[in-house]
Design a protein around this motif. Structure first.
Motif, PDB file in Angstrom:
ATOM      1  N   ALA A  24      -4.277  14.049 -55.314  1.00  0.00           N
ATOM      2  CA  ALA A  24      -4.701  12.742 -54.832  1.00  0.00           C
ATOM      3  C   ALA A  24      -5.144  11.871 -56.001  1.00  0.00           C
ATOM      4  O   ALA A  24      -5.798  12.335 -56.931  1.00  0.00           O
ATOM      5  CB  ALA A  24      -5.838  12.904 -53.831  1.00  0.00           C
ATOM      6  N   VAL A  25      -4.784  10.614 -55.975  1.00  0.00           N
ATOM      7  CA  VAL A  25      -5.119   9.670 -57.036  1.00  0.00           C
ATOM      8  C   VAL A  25      -6.520   9.134 -56.812  1.00  0.00           C
ATOM      9  O   VAL A  25      -6.849   8.657 -55.717  1.00  0.00           O
ATOM     10  CB  VAL A  25      -4.110   8.507 -57.079  1.00  0.00           C
ATOM     11  CG1 VAL A  25      -4.528   7.451 -58.096  1.00  0.00           C
ATOM     12  CG2 VAL A  25      -2.725   9.037 -57.411  1.00  0.00           C
ATOM     13  N   TRP A  38       3.394   2.783 -57.239  1.00  0.00           N
ATOM     14  CA  TRP A  38       2.486   2.085 -56.325  1.00  0.00           C
ATOM     15  C   TRP A  38       2.915   2.251 -54.870  1.00  0.00           C
ATOM     16  O   TRP A  38       2.084   2.372 -53.967  1.00  0.00           O
ATOM     17  CB  TRP A  38       2.437   0.615 -56.709  1.00  0.00           C
ATOM     18  CG  TRP A  38       1.611  -0.238 -55.796  1.00  0.00           C
ATOM     19  CD1 TRP A  38       2.020  -0.997 -54.755  1.00  0.00           C
ATOM     20  CD2 TRP A  38       0.185  -0.404 -55.867  1.00  0.00           C
ATOM     21  NE1 TRP A  38       0.955  -1.642 -54.158  1.00  0.00           N
ATOM     22  CE2 TRP A  38      -0.175  -1.301 -54.825  1.00  0.00           C
ATOM     23  CE3 TRP A  38      -0.802   0.097 -56.695  1.00  0.00           C
ATOM     24  CZ2 TRP A  38      -1.504  -1.687 -54.597  1.00  0.00           C
ATOM     25  CZ3 TRP A  38      -2.127  -0.297 -56.472  1.00  0.00           C
ATOM     26  CH2 TRP A  38      -2.462  -1.169 -55.428  1.00  0.00           C
ATOM     27  N   THR A  39       4.236   2.273 -54.623  1.00  0.00           N
ATOM     28  CA  THR A  39       4.735   2.356 -53.245  1.00  0.00           C
ATOM     29  C   THR A  39       4.450   3.708 -52.610  1.00  0.00           C
ATOM     30  O   THR A  39       4.477   3.828 -51.392  1.00  0.00           O
ATOM     31  CB  THR A  39       6.245   2.085 -53.229  1.00  0.00           C
ATOM     32  OG1 THR A  39       6.915   2.990 -54.137  1.00  0.00           O
ATOM     33  CG2 THR A  39       6.525   0.648 -53.654  1.00  0.00           C
ATOM     34  N   GLY A  61      -6.124   4.372 -49.559  1.00  0.00           N
ATOM     35  CA  GLY A  61      -7.275   4.760 -50.366  1.00  0.00           C
ATOM     36  C   GLY A  61      -6.936   4.895 -51.837  1.00  0.00           C
ATOM     37  O   GLY A  61      -7.732   4.520 -52.716  1.00  0.00           O
ATOM     38  N   GLU A  62      -5.731   5.433 -52.149  1.00  0.00           N
ATOM     39  CA  GLU A  62      -5.322   5.589 -53.537  1.00  0.00           C
ATOM     40  C   GLU A  62      -5.046   4.242 -54.192  1.00  0.00           C
ATOM     41  O   GLU A  62      -5.326   4.045 -55.384  1.00  0.00           O
ATOM     42  CB  GLU A  62      -4.087   6.492 -53.608  1.00  0.00           C
ATOM     43  CG  GLU A  62      -4.375   7.939 -53.241  1.00  0.00           C
ATOM     44  CD  GLU A  62      -3.109   8.780 -53.201  1.00  0.00           C
ATOM     45  OE1 GLU A  62      -3.189   9.992 -53.475  1.00  0.00           O
ATOM     46  OE2 GLU A  62      -2.035   8.211 -52.911  1.00  0.00           O
ATOM     47  N   ALA A  72      -6.805   0.139 -58.044  1.00  0.00           N
ATOM     48  CA  ALA A  72      -7.281  -1.225 -58.281  1.00  0.00           C
ATOM     49  C   ALA A  72      -8.676  -1.222 -58.890  1.00  0.00           C
ATOM     50  O   ALA A  72      -8.979  -2.006 -59.795  1.00  0.00           O
ATOM     51  CB  ALA A  72      -7.272  -2.010 -56.970  1.00  0.00           C
ATOM     52  N   ALA A  73      -9.544  -0.317 -58.412  1.00  0.00           N
ATOM     53  CA  ALA A  73     -10.896  -0.226 -58.971  1.00  0.00           C
ATOM     54  C   ALA A  73     -10.849   0.209 -60.434  1.00  0.00           C
ATOM     55  O   ALA A  73     -11.581  -0.325 -61.282  1.00  0.00           O
ATOM     56  CB  ALA A  73     -11.726   0.760 -58.154  1.00  0.00           C
ATOM     57  N   GLN A  74      -9.968   1.180 -60.749  1.00  0.00           N
ATOM     58  CA  GLN A  74      -9.863   1.641 -62.133  1.00  0.00           C
ATOM     59  C   GLN A  74      -9.352   0.534 -63.047  1.00  0.00           C
ATOM     60  O   GLN A  74      -9.892   0.306 -64.142  1.00  0.00           O
ATOM     61  CB  GLN A  74      -8.931   2.847 -62.208  1.00  0.00           C
ATOM     62  CG  GLN A  74      -8.817   3.444 -63.605  1.00  0.00           C
ATOM     63  CD  GLN A  74      -7.562   4.288 -63.756  1.00  0.00           C
ATOM     64  OE1 GLN A  74      -6.461   3.813 -63.549  1.00  0.00           O
ATOM     65  NE2 GLN A  74      -7.748   5.542 -64.129  1.00  0.00           N
ATOM     66  N   GLN A  75      -8.336  -0.200 -62.609  1.00  0.00           N
ATOM     67  CA  GLN A  75      -7.780  -1.270 -63.434  1.00  0.00           C
ATOM     68  C   GLN A  75      -8.786  -2.412 -63.607  1.00  0.00           C
ATOM     69  O   GLN A  75      -8.875  -3.014 -64.681  1.00  0.00           O
ATOM     70  CB  GLN A  75      -6.484  -1.778 -62.814  1.00  0.00           C
ATOM     71  CG  GLN A  75      -5.358  -0.748 -62.844  1.00  0.00           C
ATOM     72  CD  GLN A  75      -4.095  -1.257 -62.185  1.00  0.00           C
ATOM     73  OE1 GLN A  75      -4.087  -2.310 -61.550  1.00  0.00           O
ATOM     74  NE2 GLN A  75      -3.005  -0.506 -62.323  1.00  0.00           N
TER      75      GLN A  75
END
Length: 242
Positions: free
Chosen positions: A57-58, A69-70, A75-76, A81-84
């Motif tokens: 899981a990412v 991304w697809t 949730g992943e 998005a939070a990491q970036q």
């Protein structure tokens, strides 16, 4: 070419890819023939499906961008998005810190109007002024340093300086430091003013005090103005007025 012969049947060994349940005689003639070739492909497809279902899981802490991304769940995608966003914020913070450090270095060290620049110019003038050389000694051996501290290294002694601005917008910079030569030591005082609307400082005074000797002025704006006023005196009815 070698051939396997059975009653009423002639086949090649390489062609024995039939189901032995439907053709029992083929298995008897060629027992080494692969009986269920379709199992191999089914196993590969099953392993591929299992590996995809067991994908890690990412999360914001282990995402390396390898998974497209697809293929991410909701949730992943949020985790990526939070990491970036965090990485982008760290880049912006690094740029701001670098810019702040660069501004401080320029304003305090490299700028022509910095206290370090005026300190260096003052030391050069002292080392070449005949009056200072007479009291301090050889200019090449004259050293300059800041305030006395517990640190024995003179280079670590800070230069006393203050910068203030009055109500009229004039900026005053005060600098004090010490000089020492083979013949003696002294105290240097400087007062510079940057008047409102101007971009450069001008000297109000710049002097060297050597104990037991008369103060040496290298710059004295007040005395210069007095001399200019005396020279600008005008005559009226044959009398010179100041």
């Amino acid at each position: 070419m070698n051939r396997v012969t059975a009653p009423g049947l002639r086949i090649r060994p390489t062609a024995l890819h039939y189901n032995p349940i439907a053709h029992p005689l083929l298995w008897l003639v060629a027992p080494n023939c692969p009986r269920y070739p379709s199992r191999h492909y089914a196993t590969q497809h099953q392993q591929s499906s299992t590996s995809e279902s067991r994908r890690r899981a990412v999360t914001p802490f282990n995402d390396d961008g390898h998974v497209p991304w697809t293929e991410l769940s909701a949730g992943e995608k949020t985790a990526r998005a939070a990491q970036q966003t965090f990485n982008f914020g760290m880049v912006i913070l690094g740029v701001l810190l670098t810019g702040g450090v660069g501004y401080v270095l320029y304003s305090e060290v490299f700028s022509p109007d910095s206290k370090t620049a005026y300190f260096n110019r003052a030391v050069d003038r002292i080392r070449t002024d005949p009056r200072c050389l007479e009291l301090l000694g050889d200019g090449k051996k004259i050293t300059a340093f800041g305030e006395e501290t517990y640190n024995k290294w003179r280079r670590a002694r800070p230069i006393a300086s203050t910068v203030t601005k009055d109500g009229q917008g004039n900026e005053d910079m005060m600098i004090q430091f010490n000089v020492q030569g083979p013949k003696g030591s002294g105290r240097v005082g400087m007062h510079l003013i940057k008047r409102a609307g101007q971009h450069e400082y001008e000297y109000k005074y710049f002097f060297v005090d050597v104990k037991g000797q008369q103060r040496i002025y290298l710059e004295n704006a007040d005395a210069s103005r007095e001399k200019e006023g005396e020279r600008k005196g005008f005559k009226l009815f044959g009398v010179k007025w100041s």
